[in-house]
Scaffold this motif. Structure first.
Motif, PDB file in Angstrom:
ATOM      1  N   ARG A 199      82.300  50.283  32.551  1.00 46.65           N
ATOM      2  CA  ARG A 199      81.381  51.217  31.913  1.00 46.65           C
ATOM      3  C   ARG A 199      79.929  50.845  32.229  1.00 46.65           C
ATOM      4  NH1 ARG A 199      84.708  54.400  32.397  1.00 46.65           N
ATOM      5  NH2 ARG A 199      82.823  55.665  32.199  1.00 46.65           N
ATOM      6  N   ASP A 200      79.067  51.852  32.248  1.00 44.02           N
ATOM      7  CA  ASP A 200      77.635  51.652  32.443  1.00 44.02           C
ATOM      8  C   ASP A 200      76.973  51.570  31.070  1.00 44.02           C
ATOM      9  OD1 ASP A 200      75.037  51.526  33.221  1.00 44.02           O
ATOM     10  OD2 ASP A 200      74.928  53.539  34.079  1.00 44.02           O
ATOM     11  N   HIS A 201      76.685  50.339  30.649  1.00 46.74           N
ATOM     12  CA  HIS A 201      76.131  50.104  29.323  1.00 46.74           C
ATOM     13  C   HIS A 201      74.601  49.965  29.354  1.00 46.74           C
ATOM     14  CE1 HIS A 201      75.891  47.698  25.419  1.00 46.74           C
ATOM     15  NE2 HIS A 201      76.580  48.764  25.085  1.00 46.74           N
ATOM     16  N   ARG A 202      73.994  50.205  30.503  1.00 47.56           N
ATOM     17  CA  ARG A 202      72.552  50.039  30.643  1.00 47.56           C
ATOM     18  C   ARG A 202      71.791  51.124  29.886  1.00 47.56           C
ATOM     19  NH1 ARG A 202      72.241  48.629  37.171  1.00 47.56           N
ATOM     20  NH2 ARG A 202      73.724  46.884  37.078  1.00 47.56           N
ATOM     21  N   LYS A 203      70.584  50.753  29.431  1.00 47.04           N
ATOM     22  CA  LYS A 203      69.646  51.701  28.825  1.00 47.04           C
ATOM     23  C   LYS A 203      68.329  51.543  29.569  1.00 47.04           C
ATOM     24  CE  LYS A 203      72.680  50.835  25.334  1.00 47.04           C
ATOM     25  NZ  LYS A 203      73.742  49.836  25.399  1.00 47.04           N
ATOM     26  N   LEU A 204      67.941  52.558  30.319  1.00 46.84           N
ATOM     27  CA  LEU A 204      66.772  52.428  31.187  1.00 46.84           C
ATOM     28  C   LEU A 204      66.082  53.777  31.336  1.00 46.84           C
ATOM     29  CD1 LEU A 204      65.102  50.716  33.228  1.00 46.84           C
ATOM     30  CD2 LEU A 204      66.743  51.418  34.981  1.00 46.84           C
ATOM     31  N   LEU A 205      64.780  53.775  31.160  1.00 48.18           N
ATOM     32  CA  LEU A 205      63.947  54.943  31.429  1.00 48.18           C
ATOM     33  C   LEU A 205      62.793  54.493  32.309  1.00 48.18           C
ATOM     34  CD1 LEU A 205      62.917  57.881  30.973  1.00 48.18           C
ATOM     35  CD2 LEU A 205      61.764  57.017  28.908  1.00 48.18           C
ATOM     36  N   VAL A 206      62.622  55.153  33.453  1.00 47.77           N
ATOM     37  CA  VAL A 206      61.512  54.859  34.360  1.00 47.77           C
ATOM     38  C   VAL A 206      60.753  56.164  34.602  1.00 47.77           C
ATOM     39  CG1 VAL A 206      60.803  53.951  36.593  1.00 47.77           C
ATOM     40  CG2 VAL A 206      62.860  53.048  35.487  1.00 47.77           C
ATOM     41  N   VAL A 207      59.464  56.162  34.317  1.00 52.83           N
ATOM     42  CA  VAL A 207      58.633  57.353  34.483  1.00 52.83           C
ATOM     43  C   VAL A 207      57.583  57.069  35.557  1.00 52.83           C
ATOM     44  CG1 VAL A 207      57.047  58.951  33.381  1.00 52.83           C
ATOM     45  CG2 VAL A 207      59.010  58.067  32.103  1.00 52.83           C
ATOM     46  N   GLU A 210      54.754  54.213  36.627  1.00 48.20           N
ATOM     47  CA  GLU A 210      53.798  53.832  35.597  1.00 48.20           C
ATOM     48  C   GLU A 210      54.417  52.959  34.511  1.00 48.20           C
ATOM     49  OE1 GLU A 210      50.615  54.504  35.437  1.00 48.20           O
ATOM     50  OE2 GLU A 210      50.414  55.894  37.112  1.00 48.20           O
ATOM     51  N   VAL A 211      55.582  53.368  34.007  1.00 45.35           N
ATOM     52  CA  VAL A 211      56.106  52.726  32.807  1.00 45.35           C
ATOM     53  C   VAL A 211      57.629  52.770  32.816  1.00 45.35           C
ATOM     54  CG1 VAL A 211      55.929  54.876  31.483  1.00 45.35           C
ATOM     55  CG2 VAL A 211      55.986  52.688  30.270  1.00 45.35           C
ATOM     56  N   ALA A 212      58.230  51.735  32.254  1.00 42.72           N
ATOM     57  CA  ALA A 212      59.683  51.670  32.130  1.00 42.72           C
ATOM     58  C   ALA A 212      60.035  51.128  30.751  1.00 42.72           C
ATOM     59  CB  ALA A 212      60.294  50.794  33.217  1.00 42.72           C
ATOM     60  N   PHE A 213      61.221  51.501  30.297  1.00 43.27           N
ATOM     61  CA  PHE A 213      61.724  51.048  28.999  1.00 43.27           C
ATOM     62  C   PHE A 213      63.158  50.566  29.190  1.00 43.27           C
ATOM     63  CE2 PHE A 213      58.694  54.434  28.394  1.00 43.27           C
ATOM     64  CZ  PHE A 213      57.923  54.060  27.312  1.00 43.27           C
ATOM     65  N   VAL A 255      56.838  45.383  37.967  1.00 39.62           N
ATOM     66  CA  VAL A 255      58.259  45.333  37.618  1.00 39.62           C
ATOM     67  C   VAL A 255      58.861  46.728  37.471  1.00 39.62           C
ATOM     68  CG1 VAL A 255      57.987  45.277  35.097  1.00 39.62           C
ATOM     69  CG2 VAL A 255      59.933  44.129  36.163  1.00 39.62           C
ATOM     70  N   VAL A 256      58.029  47.732  37.217  1.00 42.15           N
ATOM     71  CA  VAL A 256      58.539  49.102  37.059  1.00 42.15           C
ATOM     72  C   VAL A 256      59.250  49.549  38.336  1.00 42.15           C
ATOM     73  CG1 VAL A 256      57.895  51.521  36.670  1.00 42.15           C
ATOM     74  CG2 VAL A 256      56.812  49.696  35.332  1.00 42.15           C
ATOM     75  N   ARG A 290      51.665  39.511  32.226  1.00 45.77           N
ATOM     76  CA  ARG A 290      52.993  38.947  31.964  1.00 45.77           C
ATOM     77  C   ARG A 290      53.788  38.793  33.265  1.00 45.77           C
ATOM     78  NH1 ARG A 290      50.549  38.921  27.990  1.00 45.77           N
ATOM     79  NH2 ARG A 290      50.183  36.909  28.954  1.00 45.77           N
ATOM     80  N   VAL A 291      54.593  37.739  33.303  1.00 39.29           N
ATOM     81  CA  VAL A 291      55.512  37.478  34.412  1.00 39.29           C
ATOM     82  C   VAL A 291      56.923  37.818  33.949  1.00 39.29           C
ATOM     83  CG1 VAL A 291      56.505  35.698  35.895  1.00 39.29           C
ATOM     84  CG2 VAL A 291      54.039  35.728  35.459  1.00 39.29           C
ATOM     85  N   VAL A 292      57.599  38.688  34.705  1.00 41.27           N
ATOM     86  CA  VAL A 292      58.872  39.272  34.270  1.00 41.27           C
ATOM     87  C   VAL A 292      59.926  39.081  35.350  1.00 41.27           C
ATOM     88  CG1 VAL A 292      60.021  41.382  33.473  1.00 41.27           C
ATOM     89  CG2 VAL A 292      57.598  41.004  32.936  1.00 41.27           C
ATOM     90  N   LYS A 293      61.143  38.856  34.912  1.00 42.31           N
ATOM     91  CA  LYS A 293      62.311  38.793  35.801  1.00 42.31           C
ATOM     92  C   LYS A 293      63.305  39.856  35.363  1.00 42.31           C
ATOM     93  CE  LYS A 293      66.080  35.684  37.257  1.00 42.31           C
ATOM     94  NZ  LYS A 293      65.943  35.995  38.689  1.00 42.31           N
ATOM     95  N   VAL A 294      63.879  40.570  36.331  1.00 38.95           N
ATOM     96  CA  VAL A 294      64.891  41.588  36.053  1.00 38.95           C
ATOM     97  C   VAL A 294      66.274  41.003  36.339  1.00 38.95           C
ATOM     98  CG1 VAL A 294      65.789  43.861  36.679  1.00 38.95           C
ATOM     99  CG2 VAL A 294      63.313  43.475  36.616  1.00 38.95           C
ATOM    100  N   LEU A 295      67.184  41.189  35.395  1.00 40.66           N
ATOM    101  CA  LEU A 295      68.563  40.734  35.573  1.00 40.66           C
ATOM    102  C   LEU A 295      69.500  41.931  35.430  1.00 40.66           C
ATOM    103  CD1 LEU A 295      68.635  37.464  33.427  1.00 40.66           C
ATOM    104  CD2 LEU A 295      68.850  37.593  35.913  1.00 40.66           C
ATOM    105  N   THR A 296      70.280  42.189  36.440  1.00 42.75           N
ATOM    106  CA  THR A 296      71.317  43.220  36.345  1.00 42.75           C
ATOM    107  C   THR A 296      72.676  42.565  36.548  1.00 42.75           C
ATOM    108  OG1 THR A 296      71.172  43.738  38.715  1.00 42.75           O
ATOM    109  CG2 THR A 296      69.787  45.035  37.208  1.00 42.75           C
ATOM    110  N   SER A 297      73.696  43.189  36.002  1.00 47.07           N
ATOM    111  CA  SER A 297      75.052  42.680  36.199  1.00 47.07           C
ATOM    112  C   SER A 297      75.993  43.843  36.431  1.00 47.07           C
ATOM    113  CB  SER A 297      75.524  41.866  34.993  1.00 47.07           C
ATOM    114  OG  SER A 297      75.696  42.694  33.855  1.00 47.07           O
TER     115      SER A 297
END
Length: 470
Positions: A199-207, A210-213, A255-256, A290-297
């Protein structure tokens, strides 16, 4: 066939398929109780920092990390970065602004404002997409922006969104929103993309760029009220429909683009139809520090990166491990890591649900309480609201917000997405939020817990046996 009959048949089919699929599930990476910190040479080779102009020169990496350390607790920041580098490559994005969004009303307000301001492209991915309440408001905004010529793409999980009428997604399509059901329950709907247990349990909004959630918040009506002042149950119904406690994070900066890439990769792997709009430069090149790392699985990965990074961070913790977790059935290695940390004198505190929309998961998690309490881990339960957040802050410098729970399904069978933010400034915000939540929760007393009744112990045993089905 009536819709209600089709849904019941699909649910029955799903239950059988889940049982059949378990035999083929991959396991979790083996735990190394003493995570290895990278040497200086390995740090230079394995740590990559990207900013507004792309990859930062190796000689600049040390300066970037010094800037993070200048927020405070520099030694702990460097320690956790060395541990991450010791177990694999580390891709970091600098120059970002981040903002914690607590509960649905605040998060949806920010998300709706971002969608309304979209000029080029909207990418939305969610396990649950509903057609009622605040979720319907999001849908109406997507339709409006598509009508204005904005490219709008939606990925929704076909199991998570099973209760949403197909006509709703057809209406979105008619308005110009391109939609894609992840691993359709009906294998004839998109042949070649049927994996009922994945299943795809991700929650992601990219506009735009400019901005992502991201975080724990689905496109669901249950988020119409907040948790600190939840309203009474609607229409005299179940209280779990109101006052959900969840956390989302808003990100701006380089990171967006990385989050948009993760959406595009999922779109391609699923064979979704329709072209995604192109990327456009952000209006503000470097909106923050801020310094950010993205983790996907993904179940197809050689190992679960989210699990590995979280487990290594707990094993490397020197001061504190503070976890807020919606669904907690973590397995033996994670339990031992928490106990070992407490044994080293690390302050380990868990905020877990006192009630849940999945009772068996709640009991399965409680089956570990005796072991955790005995080794010095503090446990708190939130009962006034339904806890759905998935966050952690370790040593006050490594903060994570995302979709992944601490359970077998998230670690082995779902596609998930988390972000890690390094630094003491967001760490302090996370710690303050954790303390605010603890003030509304009940601490589990070890002696009182051991006096619990036979019925509760039986439910815990059943939950433990069903752990890998949850």
């Amino acid at each position: 066939m009536p819709a209600w009959v089709a849904r019941r048949l699909a649910t029955a089919w799903l239950s059988v398929a889940l049982l059949a699929a378990l035999a083929g599930c991959a396991g979790l990476p083996e735990r190394d109780p003493a995570p290895r910190a990278a040497s200086r040479g390995e740090m230079r080779e394995r740590v990559t920092v990207r900013g507004e102009q792309g990859k930062v020169e190796p000689r600049s990496v040390r300066r970037v990390l010094a800037e993070v350390g200048a927020e405070g607790r520099a030694e702990l920041v460097a320690h956790h970065l060395r541990v991450m580098a010791g177990s694999g490559d580390v891709d970091l994005y600098r120059g970002n602004a981040v903002r914690l969004l607590v509960d649905g009303p605040v998060a949806f307000d920010a998300m709706k404002r971002a969608i309304s301001a979209a000029r080029h492209r909207i990418l939305l991915e969610s396990y649950i997409v509903e057609d009622q309440g605040v979720a319907a408001e999001i849908g109406a905004l997507l339709e409006r922006k598509a009508g204005e010529g904005v490219s709008v793409a939606l990925i929704y999980d076909s199991v998570g969104s099973m209760r949403t009428p197909p006509e709703y997604f057809a209406s979105l399509e008619k308005s110009g929103v391109i939609t894609c059901a992840f691993n359709p329950v009906n294998p004839l709907r998109r042949p070649g993309y049927w994996g009922i247990n994945h299943r795809d349990h991700r929650k992601l909004l990219v506009v735009d760029n400019e901005v992502a959630f991201t975080g724990g918040i689905n496109i669901s009506q249950v988020y119409s009220s907040g948790s600190f002042r939840p309203r009474p149950p609607t229409d005299g119904g179940d209280a779990v429909l109101d006052g959900w406690r969840d956390t989302q994070i808003e990100l701006r900066g380089p990171v967006v683009g990385a989050l948009a890439v993760s959406f595009g990769e999922m779109w391609g792997r699923q064979g979704c139809r329709g072209e995604l709009g192109g990327a456009y430069p952000a209006s503000v090149a470097q909106p923050g520090e801020r310094v950010v790392k993205v983790l996907t699985s993904d179940p197809g990965d050689p190992e679960n990166r989210i699990y590995r990074v979280l487990l290594s961070a707990i094993d490397a913790a020197r001061v504190s491990v503070h976890v807020t977790m919606a669904y907690f059935v973590p397995g033996a290695d994670m339990i031992q890591a928490l106990c070992d940390a407490a044994g080293r004198g690390v302050h380990v505190s868990l905020l877990l649900p006192g009630r849940s929309d999945f009772a068996l998961v709640l009991h399965g998690g409680r089956s570990y309480y005796s072991q955790l309490l005995a080794c010095g881990v503090e446990i708190h339960e939130m009962a006034h609201a339904l806890l759905h957040a998935k966050t952690a802050v370790i040593d006050g410098v490594l903060s994570t917000v995302g979709s992944s729970n601490m359970d077998w399904r998230s670690f082995v069978m779902n596609s998930e997405i988390n972000v890690i933010v390094l630094g003491a400034e967001l760490g302090a915000e996370m710690e303050a939020l954790f303390e605010k939540d603890l003030a509304t929760a009940r601490r589990i007393d070890p002696q009182e817990w051991e006096r619990r009744g036979a019925w509760q112990r039986l439910m815990e045993a059943i939950g433990r046996m069903a752990e890998r089905l949850l």
